[in-house]
Design a protein around this motif. Structure first.
Motif, PDB file in Angstrom:
ATOM      1  N   LEU A 226      42.056  14.419 -36.703  1.00  0.00           N
ATOM      2  CA  LEU A 226      40.630  14.142 -36.553  1.00  0.00           C
ATOM      3  C   LEU A 226      40.067  13.451 -37.796  1.00  0.00           C
ATOM      4  O   LEU A 226      39.277  12.504 -37.695  1.00  0.00           O
ATOM      5  CB  LEU A 226      39.865  15.442 -36.278  1.00  0.00           C
ATOM      6  CG  LEU A 226      40.065  16.067 -34.893  1.00  0.00           C
ATOM      7  CD1 LEU A 226      39.394  17.434 -34.825  1.00  0.00           C
ATOM      8  CD2 LEU A 226      39.476  15.154 -33.819  1.00  0.00           C
ATOM      9  N   GLY A 262      26.241  10.219 -29.213  1.00  0.00           N
ATOM     10  CA  GLY A 262      27.191  11.205 -28.691  1.00  0.00           C
ATOM     11  C   GLY A 262      28.435  11.298 -29.544  1.00  0.00           C
ATOM     12  O   GLY A 262      28.922  12.400 -29.854  1.00  0.00           O
ATOM     13  N   ALA A 263      28.994  10.139 -29.963  1.00  0.00           N
ATOM     14  CA  ALA A 263      30.180  10.148 -30.814  1.00  0.00           C
ATOM     15  C   ALA A 263      29.867  10.753 -32.167  1.00  0.00           C
ATOM     16  O   ALA A 263      30.701  11.469 -32.760  1.00  0.00           O
ATOM     17  CB  ALA A 263      30.711   8.725 -30.979  1.00  0.00           C
ATOM     18  N   VAL A 265      27.613  13.094 -32.842  1.00  0.00           N
ATOM     19  CA  VAL A 265      27.547  14.553 -32.658  1.00  0.00           C
ATOM     20  C   VAL A 265      28.935  15.145 -32.436  1.00  0.00           C
ATOM     21  O   VAL A 265      29.258  16.224 -32.939  1.00  0.00           O
ATOM     22  CB  VAL A 265      26.594  14.887 -31.483  1.00  0.00           C
ATOM     23  CG1 VAL A 265      26.689  16.357 -31.109  1.00  0.00           C
ATOM     24  CG2 VAL A 265      25.154  14.518 -31.842  1.00  0.00           C
ATOM     25  N   ALA A 266      29.779  14.429 -31.705  1.00  0.00           N
ATOM     26  CA  ALA A 266      31.140  14.914 -31.458  1.00  0.00           C
ATOM     27  C   ALA A 266      31.926  15.033 -32.751  1.00  0.00           C
ATOM     28  O   ALA A 266      32.698  15.991 -32.946  1.00  0.00           O
ATOM     29  CB  ALA A 266      31.859  13.984 -30.478  1.00  0.00           C
ATOM     30  N   ASP A 267      31.761  14.065 -33.666  1.00  0.00           N
ATOM     31  CA  ASP A 267      32.434  14.146 -34.960  1.00  0.00           C
ATOM     32  C   ASP A 267      32.002  15.390 -35.723  1.00  0.00           C
ATOM     33  O   ASP A 267      32.830  16.104 -36.315  1.00  0.00           O
ATOM     34  CB  ASP A 267      32.139  12.898 -35.795  1.00  0.00           C
ATOM     35  CG  ASP A 267      32.880  11.671 -35.288  1.00  0.00           C
ATOM     36  OD1 ASP A 267      33.856  11.844 -34.538  1.00  0.00           O
ATOM     37  OD2 ASP A 267      32.483  10.545 -35.642  1.00  0.00           O
ATOM     38  N   ARG A 269      30.716  18.078 -34.412  1.00  0.00           N
ATOM     39  CA  ARG A 269      31.153  19.258 -33.671  1.00  0.00           C
ATOM     40  C   ARG A 269      32.634  19.556 -33.929  1.00  0.00           C
ATOM     41  O   ARG A 269      33.050  20.721 -33.973  1.00  0.00           O
ATOM     42  CB  ARG A 269      30.887  19.041 -32.183  1.00  0.00           C
ATOM     43  CG  ARG A 269      31.065  20.303 -31.330  1.00  0.00           C
ATOM     44  CD  ARG A 269      30.772  19.993 -29.868  1.00  0.00           C
ATOM     45  NE  ARG A 269      29.371  19.661 -29.666  1.00  0.00           N
ATOM     46  CZ  ARG A 269      28.940  18.622 -28.986  1.00  0.00           C
ATOM     47  NH1 ARG A 269      29.806  17.771 -28.447  1.00  0.00           N
ATOM     48  NH2 ARG A 269      27.648  18.405 -28.829  1.00  0.00           N
ATOM     49  N   ALA A 270      33.419  18.487 -34.151  1.00  0.00           N
ATOM     50  CA  ALA A 270      34.853  18.682 -34.388  1.00  0.00           C
ATOM     51  C   ALA A 270      35.129  19.378 -35.709  1.00  0.00           C
ATOM     52  O   ALA A 270      36.216  19.925 -35.915  1.00  0.00           O
ATOM     53  CB  ALA A 270      35.567  17.327 -34.352  1.00  0.00           C
ATOM     54  N   ASP A 274      28.464  23.911 -34.697  1.00  0.00           N
ATOM     55  CA  ASP A 274      27.985  23.981 -33.318  1.00  0.00           C
ATOM     56  C   ASP A 274      26.753  23.079 -33.195  1.00  0.00           C
ATOM     57  O   ASP A 274      25.636  23.459 -33.550  1.00  0.00           O
ATOM     58  CB  ASP A 274      27.633  25.434 -32.967  1.00  0.00           C
ATOM     59  CG  ASP A 274      27.223  25.584 -31.506  1.00  0.00           C
ATOM     60  OD1 ASP A 274      27.399  24.597 -30.751  1.00  0.00           O
ATOM     61  OD2 ASP A 274      26.717  26.655 -31.135  1.00  0.00           O
ATOM     62  N   THR A 276      24.245  20.589 -30.868  1.00  0.00           N
ATOM     63  CA  THR A 276      23.777  20.221 -29.526  1.00  0.00           C
ATOM     64  C   THR A 276      22.903  18.973 -29.639  1.00  0.00           C
ATOM     65  O   THR A 276      22.177  18.793 -30.617  1.00  0.00           O
ATOM     66  CB  THR A 276      22.961  21.355 -28.891  1.00  0.00           C
ATOM     67  OG1 THR A 276      21.825  21.661 -29.716  1.00  0.00           O
ATOM     68  CG2 THR A 276      23.817  22.602 -28.718  1.00  0.00           C
TER      69      THR A 276
END
Length: 384
Positions: A226, A262-263, A265-267, A269-270, A274, A276
């Motif tokens: 990641l 979205g990407a 936030v995903a980074d 989140r990874a 947490d 949202t």
């Protein structure tokens, strides 16, 4: 070469200059002939120096006055002398027929020479016109003093014109420096936002890999993968930014859009945070400049959350309204290490400058149970 001719002007300006020179040439020739005829010259083609050829010569010189101003002035004065010398009682006028040549030369750095030449010409004309003193002293004074005042006015106008050109050049240079400084600031913001977020995310993944390397190698490997993915995307962004700067200095790519939230936030989140994302409304009406600002605010806020706050949760809310976009990033951390007061570093300062440039507002500070970054950007003032 004249200061007037050294400037590189647009084609439209050069065309206008030629039109003005042509108009001055025609005006000089016509008025010179008209005054000569009104003063008693019987035929404009007769005499040692015929009026019409002389008028055409004076007018033709004005087409090259910008390129050779001193040469044009001296040739014009020589032509006037050639006209007056054979006929002591020729129609008066030593300065006004060549006022355009004087004006052009006075706008150059050789204005002192121009003044000296003008004074010498005035002295000679006063002596040459002395035959009028016995007949009409008033006429003599009006002629002599009038031409002296005219010469002073022409030289003063030339000086003012040259000063206005210098002021315009300085203003243009200042505007260029301001634009360059603004561009450097935009580039610095883009690089900071990209690098800071990447280092924050990669740092978290490396910490996870270090903690789980011996006990859970698979989890450590996943964390490293990641981190590598985030690093590769950041390198691609920086490479694109450098490429655009090389080919188009006015650009500041890469330019992320709202679809990239979205990407982002995903980074985050990874890394174990947490996060949202709550988007409300229609983002289609948001201009590109405002979309970039929204993305960068969210990116910097999440980067600060990962680096400093010790938070475990974060909520990102983006509300698209008809006339504005509001962004809110709230986490359950303490904002700064040890819960100290807020220290506005490059990231927060960059966010504030970016939002303010679009006419928006940004606040950042502790809230009950955590830390919040809030921004509001008007849509009307952010169109590209």
């Amino acid at each position: 070469m004249s200061a007037l001719s050294q400037r590189r002007e647009p084609a439209s300006v050069r065309h206008s200059a030629k039109v003005i020179d042509g108009a001055l040439a025609v005006l000089t020739a016509v008025i010179f002939v008209a005054v000569a005829l009104a003063a008693g010259v019987r035929s404009p083609w007769d005499g040692p120096v015929p009026v019409i050829p002389l008028a055409l010569f004076l007018g033709a010189l004005l087409f090259v006055r910008r390129r050779w101003p001193m040469t044009v002035l001296l040739l014009s004065i020589a032509a006037i002398f050639a006209y007056h010398l054979p006929a002591p009682q020729s129609p008066p006028g030593w300065i006004w027929p060549i006022w355009a040549a004087y004006f052009t030369a006075a706008a150059t750095p050789r204005v002192r020479w121009v003044a000296a030449i003008g004074v010498a010409q005035l002295v000679y004309s006063a002596v040459d016109f002395r035959w009028v003193i016995d007949r009409n002293m008033t006429h003599y004074l009006i002629h002599t003093v009038g031409e002296a005042l005219l010469l002073a006015f022409i030289i003063g106008a030339g000086l003012l014109y040259a000063a206005s050109l210098r002021w315009r050049d300085r203003l243009r240079e200042t505007d260029g420096r301001v634009r360059a400084a603004e561009e450097r600031l935009r580039v610095a913001q883009e690089v900071h936002d990209t690098v800071a977020h990447t280092l924050a995310v990669v740092g978290v993944h490396l910490n996870v890999a270090a903690d789980t390397l011996e006990g859970v190698p698979a989890e450590a490997a996943a964390a490293l993968r990641l981190a590598q993915d985030v690093r590769n995307r950041a390198m691609a962004d920086l490479a694109a930014l450098i490429d655009v700067l090389r080919t188009s200095p006015t650009g500041t790519a890469p330019q992320p859009d709202l679809a990239s939230l979205g990407a982002l936030v995903a980074d985050a989140r990874a890394t174990g945070l947490d996060v949202t994302l709550d988007e409300r409304g229609d983002p289609s009406a948001v201009p590109a400049t405002c979309a970039v600002a929204v993305y960068r605010v969210v990116q910097e806020a999440l980067s600060n959350t990962l680096k400093h706050s010790g938070a475990t949760t974060a909520e990102v809310t983006v509300a698209y309204q008809p006339d504005s976009v509001s962004v809110e990033v709230v986490d359950n951390g303490h904002g700064t290490p040890g819960g100290a007061g807020i220290r506005e570093g490059h990231g927060l300062a960059g966010m504030r400058e970016r939002v303010s440039a679009l006419g928006g507002t940004l606040t950042a500070g502790p809230v009950p149970g955590g830390f919040a970054v809030k921004a509001c950007l008007p849509l009307a003032d952010s169109s590209p």
